[in-house]
Design an enzyme around this catalytic site. Structure first.
Site, PDB file in Angstrom:
ATOM      1  CG  ASN A 153      -1.047  -6.524  -4.897  1.00  0.00           C
ATOM      2  OD1 ASN A 153      -2.042  -6.769  -5.590  1.00  0.00           O
ATOM      3  ND2 ASN A 153      -0.789  -6.056  -3.786  1.00  0.00           N
ATOM      4  CG  HIS A 205      -4.821  -3.300  -9.330  1.00  0.00           C
ATOM      5  ND1 HIS A 205      -5.779  -2.514  -8.616  1.00  0.00           N
ATOM      6  CD2 HIS A 205      -3.749  -2.820  -8.753  1.00  0.00           C
ATOM      7  CE1 HIS A 205      -5.265  -1.956  -7.741  1.00  0.00           C
ATOM      8  NE2 HIS A 205      -3.931  -1.984  -7.788  1.00  0.00           N
ATOM      9  CG  HIS A 220      -4.514  -4.555   0.506  1.00  0.00           C
ATOM     10  ND1 HIS A 220      -3.980  -3.269   0.454  1.00  0.00           N
ATOM     11  CD2 HIS A 220      -5.159  -4.485   1.994  1.00  0.00           C
ATOM     12  CE1 HIS A 220      -4.124  -2.320   1.387  1.00  0.00           C
ATOM     13  NE2 HIS A 220      -5.169  -3.298   2.284  1.00  0.00           N
ATOM     14  NE  ARG A 267     -10.501   0.916  -2.252  1.00  0.00           N
ATOM     15  CZ  ARG A 267      -9.609   1.740  -2.242  1.00  0.00           C
ATOM     16  NH1 ARG A 267      -8.702   2.308  -2.949  1.00  0.00           N
ATOM     17  NH2 ARG A 267      -9.764   2.595  -1.130  1.00  0.00           N
ATOM     18  CD  GLU A 290       6.147  -5.094   0.988  1.00  0.00           C
ATOM     19  OE1 GLU A 290       5.608  -5.954   1.455  1.00  0.00           O
ATOM     20  OE2 GLU A 290       5.769  -4.026  -0.259  1.00  0.00           O
ATOM     21  CG  HIS A 322       3.330   1.596  -3.200  1.00  0.00           C
ATOM     22  ND1 HIS A 322       2.021   0.978  -2.968  1.00  0.00           N
ATOM     23  CD2 HIS A 322       3.279   2.889  -3.696  1.00  0.00           C
ATOM     24  CE1 HIS A 322       1.217   1.850  -3.403  1.00  0.00           C
ATOM     25  NE2 HIS A 322       1.841   3.054  -3.743  1.00  0.00           N
TER      26      HIS A 322
END
Ligand code: PXP
Length: 237
Positions: free
Chosen positions: A7, A10, A43, A49, A151, A191
């Site tokens: 992922n 960030h 995401h 954001r 998931e 996660h």
């Protein structure tokens, strides 16, 4: 073999801090591909954001890896997903003020909106995974909705600090993965997974894919910061 989805949200979070083009998620995705990732996870949040709509298309066009688009069923995000047509979307619950996805989707209570979204994905031949807690009722509901995969939210597992607590959560994940497989669903998990807690998950039969973001970006900082400072110090010496 357990596959790794990275992922890269960030990377975009850091970019958004200055509003420019660096660090570019496309470059991050290419590095992930070269380093052995099996898929790229992004995401697209309703508030945009971190990842932006254009990032999705640019990353899709830059790498061979599967794009797994994490998303809620907010109308603006659904519209972008329908245009992007990734091989897989992972539907997640989204609360505006949360820092990250705090819990699993309520597949059982999803209602008509969720069913309409699933119809849209089916019509576009987009595979669907539901991000759910490792709870048998949610696995049953996912099966009844006819999705391809689930998931499991590993936040509870990752947050347990004691060994018995971790083992209990591990067993929950194991049971849920078994039920998912019996129901014909692929089982993924993610996660809060990091370099300390990931290994026990390898023993869970039937888990196909782990999706990991935050700890990898943090690790990249720690393995890279020393060199970054040395290079700058050399330049200005
Ligand atoms: N999988 C899903 C469905 C997520 O929502 C997230 C967080 O965006 C992750 C995996 C990755 O979690 P983390 O960043 O804690 O590794």
């Amino acid at each position: 073999m357990l596959k790794l989805g990275v992922n890269i949200d960030h990377v975009a979070t850091v970019r958004q801090a200055r509003g420019g083009s660096e660090p570019d998620p496309v470059r991050a995705a290419r590095i992930c591909q070269k380093a052995g990732a099996h898929s790229i996870v992004m995401h697209l949040r309703e508030d945009r954001r971190h990842i932006q709509d254009a990032d999705l298309f640019r990353v899709r066009d830059a790498v061979r890896l599967k794009i797994n688009l994490e998303m809620s069923i907010a109308p603006s995000v659904l519209k972008t997903a329908a245009r992007l047509r990734p091989p897989q979307v992972t539907l997640v619950p989204e609360r505006r003020m949360e820092r990250t996805t705090e819990g699993g989707l309520d597949a059982a209570g999803g209602g008509a909106r969720l069913r309409r979204a699933l119809d849209l994905f089916r019509s576009k031949k987009i595979g669907v995974s539901l991000f759910i807690d490792p709870d048998p009722r949610q696995v049953d509901a996912a099966r009844d909705l006819g999705v391809d995969a689930v998931e499991f939210h590993t936040g509870d597992y990752a947050n347990r600090s004691t060994r018995p607590g971790r083992l209990k959560e591990l067993r929950r994940l194991e049971r849920a993965a078994g039920l998912a497989n019996e129901a014909g669903l692929l089982a993924h998990a993610g996660h809060g997974l990091d370099y300390d807690n990931v290994l026990p998950l390898k023993k869970i039969e039937g888990l196909r894919e782990l999706n990991i973001g935050y700890s990898i970006v943090v690790r990249a900082l720690w393995v890279g910061l020393d060199r970054a400072v040395r290079e700058m110090a050399d330049l200005i010496r």
